[in-house]
Design an enzyme around this catalytic site. Structure first.
Site, PDB file in Angstrom:
ATOM      1  N   GLN A 136     -14.586  -4.887  50.130  1.00  0.00           N
ATOM      2  CA  GLN A 136     -14.592  -3.959  48.985  1.00  0.00           C
ATOM      3  C   GLN A 136     -13.946  -2.637  49.379  1.00  0.00           C
ATOM      4  OE1 GLN A 136     -18.310  -3.523  46.485  1.00  0.00           O
ATOM      5  NE2 GLN A 136     -18.431  -1.628  47.614  1.00  0.00           N
ATOM      6  N   SER A 179     -16.781  -2.750  54.792  1.00  0.00           N
ATOM      7  CA  SER A 179     -17.482  -3.815  55.513  1.00  0.00           C
ATOM      8  C   SER A 179     -16.635  -5.082  55.524  1.00  0.00           C
ATOM      9  CB  SER A 179     -18.824  -4.132  54.855  1.00  0.00           C
ATOM     10  OG  SER A 179     -19.631  -2.989  54.817  1.00  0.00           O
ATOM     11  N   GLU A 232     -23.802  -5.360  42.699  1.00  0.00           N
ATOM     12  CA  GLU A 232     -24.244  -5.020  44.061  1.00  0.00           C
ATOM     13  C   GLU A 232     -25.727  -4.622  44.043  1.00  0.00           C
ATOM     14  OE1 GLU A 232     -22.141  -1.738  45.894  1.00  0.00           O
ATOM     15  OE2 GLU A 232     -22.505  -2.564  47.884  1.00  0.00           O
ATOM     16  N   GLU A 252     -30.054  10.421  48.360  1.00  0.00           N
ATOM     17  CA  GLU A 252     -29.980  11.620  47.498  1.00  0.00           C
ATOM     18  C   GLU A 252     -29.400  11.260  46.130  1.00  0.00           C
ATOM     19  OE1 GLU A 252     -28.845  11.516  50.645  1.00  0.00           O
ATOM     20  OE2 GLU A 252     -30.340  12.780  51.617  1.00  0.00           O
TER      21      GLU A 252
END
Ligand SMILES: Cc1cc2nc3c(=O)[nH]c(=O)nc-3n(C[C@H](O)[C@H](O)[C@H](O)COP(=O)(O)OP(=O)(O)OC[C@H]3O[C@@H](n4cnc5c(N)ncnc54)[C@H](O)[C@@H]3O)c2cc1C
Length: 407
Positions: A136, A171, A254, A372
């Protein structure tokens, strides 16, 4: 209500357990099966990709790949609740997920939602067979949490596109055959409206991949530079300028997968708890407290995950509850890490099969959306607090002041 030919969860679980008892592929059960298998990529084992492909082929042959995909494209069309049962059993058996996890959980479903019939026929089957592995290409040095700020540029050229830019934290890029890519096609449009989504062949001269060595010892992700790379217009997914909607679909899938991943936490937790008594630590107050906290938070996370999956099965999700579920899952990884330290004591300084999972734990607060950012989502969309000021959303992207560009 379940479809007439859909297995009930108990018999489905029994089938999964029986199959896993007799099929270990090239693996032995692991102490920390819930790690994404990419963590171990290139960890000094050149056979890693071959073993991952072999395991996925075995899963496929057994009917355990593409559980949620439509039958017309090789899947089993099962609801998320049953997919979560499978994920749980995989975890309890100590087995890793398939190597082409991103392909199966994000790319395939996004192609199914936005792709043409030609794209579906071309790409879906090789994903389930692990013949083509995917990565991705979203995050950039200046666009992570603020993904719509991507500056990788796609420029029309004849019947295709020329791609230039720099992606990072990708990744699996060093073994991927194809990528999904978010690129800017219009610098004069506001940032969310100037992006387009592409499928890209990774095996071409315009793409260079530099794996990043991590403290786990593996190279899970890479820096990727696109310099005059190309992709045909036939590999554009969705309309020109509509890439943000496609990327949102990919991120939604995802998050659903992360919900399924929550169901997987059971295997690692149970294995760690089972080590407490044999090590004579059952009366240790610190270990007891950490164990109680881990079990409590793991159960809460599991319930949040199941809630998200049930809502999604009922057609209502995933909404902001996915942020809660992912936040909880990351915390469980870190609680697991704390307890693993306490249980192993000085042994934690020695590298063993727990080490990769412990070194991986901090990444869970970043991957798939940082803590966050998830808290922002919860504050704004669950608690209804005032939204963060977003001053650049409607101006032409070209005019947005950025630290990586001269003003
Ligand atoms: C294990 C792992 C695997 C990954 N795999 C991939 C992959 O395959 N493909 C891919 O494209 N990307 C991948 N990523 C990248 C990941 O999506 C980004 O790291 C993530 O979105 C955060 O972006 P960033 O690193 O640029 O941090 P930044 O967005 O620069 O954030 C830096 C810090 O600022 C905080 N922050 C930023 N904005 C706000 C705000 N508005 N309010 C409060 N705090 C804020 C963040 O929470 C963070 O603490 C991966 C990351 C990890 C850790």
């Amino acid at each position: 209500m379940a479809a007439p030919d859909e297995p009930d969860p108990a018999s489905f679980r029994a089938q999964a357990r029986a199959w896993l008892a007799t099929h270990a592929g090239p693996y032995r059960p692991s102490a920390s099966p819930d790690l994404p298998s990419v963590v171990f990529a290139d960890a000094g084992d050149p056979t890693w990709v071959d073993r991952g492909r072999a395991w996925q082929a075995e899963l496929r042959a057994g009917g355990w790949a593409g559980l949620g995909w439509p039958e017309a494209y090789g899947g089993r069309d099962l609801p998320l609740a049953l997919r979560a049962v499978w994920a749980e059993e995989l975890s309890v058996a100590g087995m890793p997920p398939p190597i082409n996890l991103l392909g199966e959980t994000v790319v395939g479903p996004t192609v199914l939602d936005h792709g043409t019939e030609v794209q579906k026929r071309r790409f879906l089957a090789p994903i389930l067979e692990a013949d083509e592995l995917w990565c991705q290409l979203f995050t950039e040095p200046g666009a992570g949490s603020d993904l719509a700020a991507v500056t990788t540029t796609a420029r029309r050229d004849g019947d295709g596109w020329v791609l230039d830019g720099h992606k990072t934290w990708t990744s699996g890029a060093h073994y991927a055959d194809f990528a999904i890519l978010l690129a800017r096609t219009d610098w004069d449009a506001p940032k969310h409206r100037g992006c387009t989504f592409f499928l890209v062949d990774m095996r071409q001269p315009g793409i260079s991949v530099a794996p990043v060595r991590q403290m786990t010892g593996g190279s899970a992700f890479s820096d990727v530079v696109l310099a005059g790379a190309r992709t045909p217009d036939g590999l554009r997914l969705g309309d020109e300028g509509a890439g943000w909607a496609v990327a949102t679909t990919a991120l939604r899938h995802e998050r659903l997968h992360l919900g399924l991943g929550l169901a997987r936490a059971g295997g690692s937790v149970e294995r760690l708890l089972a080590e407490i008594r044999p090590r004579g630590l059952a009366d240790d107050p610190v270990v007891r407290q950490l164990a109680a906290r881990l079990v409590t938070e793991a159960r809460c996370a599991r319930h949040l995950g199941w809630r998200m999956l049930s809502l999604a099965d009922a057609g209502a999700g995933p909404g902001p509850e996915a942020a809660l579920a992912k936040l909880a899952a990351g915390r469980v990884s870190r609680r697991w890490d704390e307890l693993a330290d306490a249980v192993r004591g000085a042994g934690a300084m020695v590298r063993d099969e727990y080490t990769p999972a412990q070194l991986w734990a901090p990444a869970t607060r970043i991957a798939g959306g940082t803590d966050e950012i998830l808290k922002n989502v919860i504050a704004e969309r669950v608690l209804g607090l005032p939204a963060e000021p977003r001053t650049d959303a409607s101006m032409p992207f070209r005019d947005v002041t950025r630290s990586d560009r001269p003003t």
